[in-house]
Design a protein around this motif. Structure first.
Motif, PDB file in Angstrom:
ATOM      1  N   SER A 138     -93.769 -15.023  25.359  1.00 19.46           N
ATOM      2  CA  SER A 138     -92.790 -14.055  25.838  1.00 19.46           C
ATOM      3  C   SER A 138     -91.407 -14.588  25.445  1.00 19.46           C
ATOM      4  N   ILE A 139     -90.390 -13.773  25.573  1.00 18.09           N
ATOM      5  CA  ILE A 139     -89.022 -14.205  25.241  1.00 18.09           C
ATOM      6  C   ILE A 139     -88.613 -15.377  26.141  1.00 18.09           C
ATOM      7  N   LYS A 140     -88.940 -15.299  27.428  1.00 10.67           N
ATOM      8  CA  LYS A 140     -88.558 -16.372  28.356  1.00 10.67           C
ATOM      9  C   LYS A 140     -89.323 -17.668  28.064  1.00 10.67           C
ATOM     10  N   GLU A 141     -90.609 -17.551  27.709  1.00 17.47           N
ATOM     11  CA  GLU A 141     -91.379 -18.735  27.335  1.00 17.47           C
ATOM     12  C   GLU A 141     -90.820 -19.344  26.047  1.00 17.47           C
ATOM     13  N   GLU A 142     -90.443 -18.484  25.117  1.00 17.30           N
ATOM     14  CA  GLU A 142     -89.835 -18.951  23.870  1.00 17.30           C
ATOM     15  C   GLU A 142     -88.562 -19.749  24.174  1.00 17.30           C
ATOM     16  N   GLN A 143     -87.708 -19.215  25.036  1.00 14.12           N
ATOM     17  CA  GLN A 143     -86.463 -19.895  25.389  1.00 14.12           C
ATOM     18  C   GLN A 143     -86.736 -21.245  26.042  1.00 14.12           C
ATOM     19  N   LEU A 144     -87.729 -21.293  26.921  1.00 14.42           N
ATOM     20  CA  LEU A 144     -88.086 -22.540  27.590  1.00 14.42           C
ATOM     21  C   LEU A 144     -88.556 -23.582  26.575  1.00 14.42           C
ATOM     22  N   LEU A 145     -89.489 -23.211  25.726  1.00 11.12           N
ATOM     23  CA  LEU A 145     -90.018 -24.143  24.735  1.00 11.12           C
ATOM     24  C   LEU A 145     -88.938 -24.596  23.764  1.00 11.12           C
ATOM     25  N   PHE A 146     -88.171 -23.657  23.226  1.00  9.68           N
ATOM     26  CA  PHE A 146     -87.166 -23.992  22.223  1.00  9.68           C
ATOM     27  C   PHE A 146     -86.050 -24.860  22.803  1.00  9.68           C
ATOM     28  N   SER A 147     -85.791 -24.732  24.106  1.00 10.82           N
ATOM     29  CA  SER A 147     -84.756 -25.569  24.727  1.00 10.82           C
ATOM     30  C   SER A 147     -85.165 -27.037  24.759  1.00 10.82           C
ATOM     31  N   GLU A 148     -86.450 -27.292  24.646  1.00 14.73           N
ATOM     32  CA  GLU A 148     -86.950 -28.671  24.651  1.00 14.73           C
ATOM     33  C   GLU A 148     -87.073 -29.267  23.242  1.00 14.73           C
ATOM     34  N   LEU A 149     -86.970 -28.438  22.217  1.00 12.28           N
ATOM     35  CA  LEU A 149     -87.133 -28.915  20.843  1.00 12.28           C
ATOM     36  C   LEU A 149     -85.855 -29.569  20.327  1.00 12.28           C
ATOM     37  N   ALA A 150     -86.019 -30.585  19.473  1.00  7.94           N
ATOM     38  CA  ALA A 150     -84.887 -31.191  18.779  1.00  7.94           C
ATOM     39  C   ALA A 150     -84.239 -30.120  17.907  1.00  7.94           C
ATOM     40  N   GLY A 151     -82.970 -30.281  17.589  1.00  9.50           N
ATOM     41  CA  GLY A 151     -82.205 -29.279  16.858  1.00  9.50           C
ATOM     42  C   GLY A 151     -82.867 -28.758  15.600  1.00  9.50           C
ATOM     43  N   HIS A 152     -83.350 -29.652  14.735  1.00  6.13           N
ATOM     44  CA  HIS A 152     -83.946 -29.201  13.473  1.00  6.13           C
ATOM     45  C   HIS A 152     -85.249 -28.449  13.720  1.00  6.13           C
ATOM     46  N   LEU A 153     -86.032 -28.876  14.719  1.00  3.78           N
ATOM     47  CA  LEU A 153     -87.281 -28.172  15.032  1.00  3.78           C
ATOM     48  C   LEU A 153     -87.005 -26.821  15.692  1.00  3.78           C
ATOM     49  N   SER A 187     -94.789 -35.284  16.425  1.00  2.00           N
ATOM     50  CA  SER A 187     -94.678 -35.855  17.780  1.00  2.00           C
ATOM     51  C   SER A 187     -93.538 -35.199  18.562  1.00  2.00           C
ATOM     52  N   GLY A 188     -92.464 -34.802  17.881  1.00  2.00           N
ATOM     53  CA  GLY A 188     -91.362 -34.115  18.553  1.00  2.00           C
ATOM     54  C   GLY A 188     -91.793 -32.774  19.118  1.00  2.00           C
ATOM     55  N   TRP A 189     -92.592 -32.020  18.353  1.00  5.75           N
ATOM     56  CA  TRP A 189     -93.128 -30.734  18.819  1.00  5.75           C
ATOM     57  C   TRP A 189     -94.009 -30.954  20.044  1.00  5.75           C
ATOM     58  N   LYS A 190     -94.916 -31.932  19.951  1.00  6.74           N
ATOM     59  CA  LYS A 190     -95.877 -32.168  21.036  1.00  6.74           C
ATOM     60  C   LYS A 190     -95.183 -32.646  22.309  1.00  6.74           C
ATOM     61  N   ALA A 191     -94.161 -33.491  22.169  1.00  7.39           N
ATOM     62  CA  ALA A 191     -93.418 -33.965  23.340  1.00  7.39           C
ATOM     63  C   ALA A 191     -92.640 -32.811  23.979  1.00  7.39           C
ATOM     64  N   ALA A 192     -92.022 -31.968  23.164  1.00  8.47           N
ATOM     65  CA  ALA A 192     -91.285 -30.814  23.689  1.00  8.47           C
ATOM     66  C   ALA A 192     -92.225 -29.858  24.414  1.00  8.47           C
TER      67      ALA A 192
END
Length: 184
Positions: free
Chosen positions: A25-40, A126-131
């Motif tokens: 969902s849009i909200k789930e996307e925002q939550l996940l992407f907020s945890e990703l490093a900038g380039h990811l 590992s950055g994706w999995k940690a986020a």
């Protein structure tokens, strides 16, 4: 007769242990992407707005960009050697994908997505999995319900499913979805 007039449709059997797609969902996307490093986060945002496969994103090159002056925009034409289905892939940029591209412009002479001046080899790292783990921990407090198993194990490819799901939700026809997703 000893033959069938028309052959029956044969459907592929699903693998019994295969996890079904999990469109965000849009909200789930925002939550996940907020945890990703900038380039990811840039790559994930581009992926969810274009439906590209992971390797199409990491290999994206500036030389593949083609201006479309009539529309005051550009598209990317990915050569068939970099596309799973073996056909040239036309990547239409919505305003979000276009803003991601503009944010990357000038960072590298050849590749669109880089980190510390070098091309990125993959998103599923590992950055994706940690986020993903951090986002799953925040899920219950953010949404007031338990975190679904699909979100806890969200795959990079689920971003492509999210794009396809959103196209379908706004009534984009099957043939157009197929083309936009790069399916034969």
């Amino acid at each position: 007769r000893s033959w069938l007039e028309t052959p029956p449709l044969i459907q592929m059997q699903r693998h019994p242990n295969k996890r079904p797609p999990y469109p965000l969902s849009i909200k789930e996307e925002q939550l996940l992407f907020s945890e990703l490093a900038g380039h990811l986060a840039k790559m994930a945002l581009f992926k969810v707005n274009t439906g590209l496969r992971e390797q199409e994103v990491v290999n994206l090159r500036w030389s593949w960009e083609t201006p479309v002056p009539e529309l005051e925009t550009s598209v990317f034409v990915i050569p068939q050697t970099y596309v799973k289905n073996g056909l040239d892939r036309y990547v239409v940029l919505n305003r979000i994908a276009k803003s991601v591209i503009e944010g990357c412009r000038g960072e590298h002479a050849k590749f669109v997505f880089t980190r510390a001046g070098r091309p990125v080899a993959g998103i599923n790292n590992s950055g994706w999995k940690a986020a993903r783990r951090r986002a799953a921990k925040r899920y219950a407090e953010q949404f007031g319900r338990p975190c679904p198993a699909g979100f806890r194990s969200i795959r990079v490819h689920d971003l492509k499913h999210t794009y396809g799901h959103r196209l379908r939700a706004v009534a984009i026809g099957f043939e157009d979805r197929k083309l936009l997703l790069g399916h034969k």
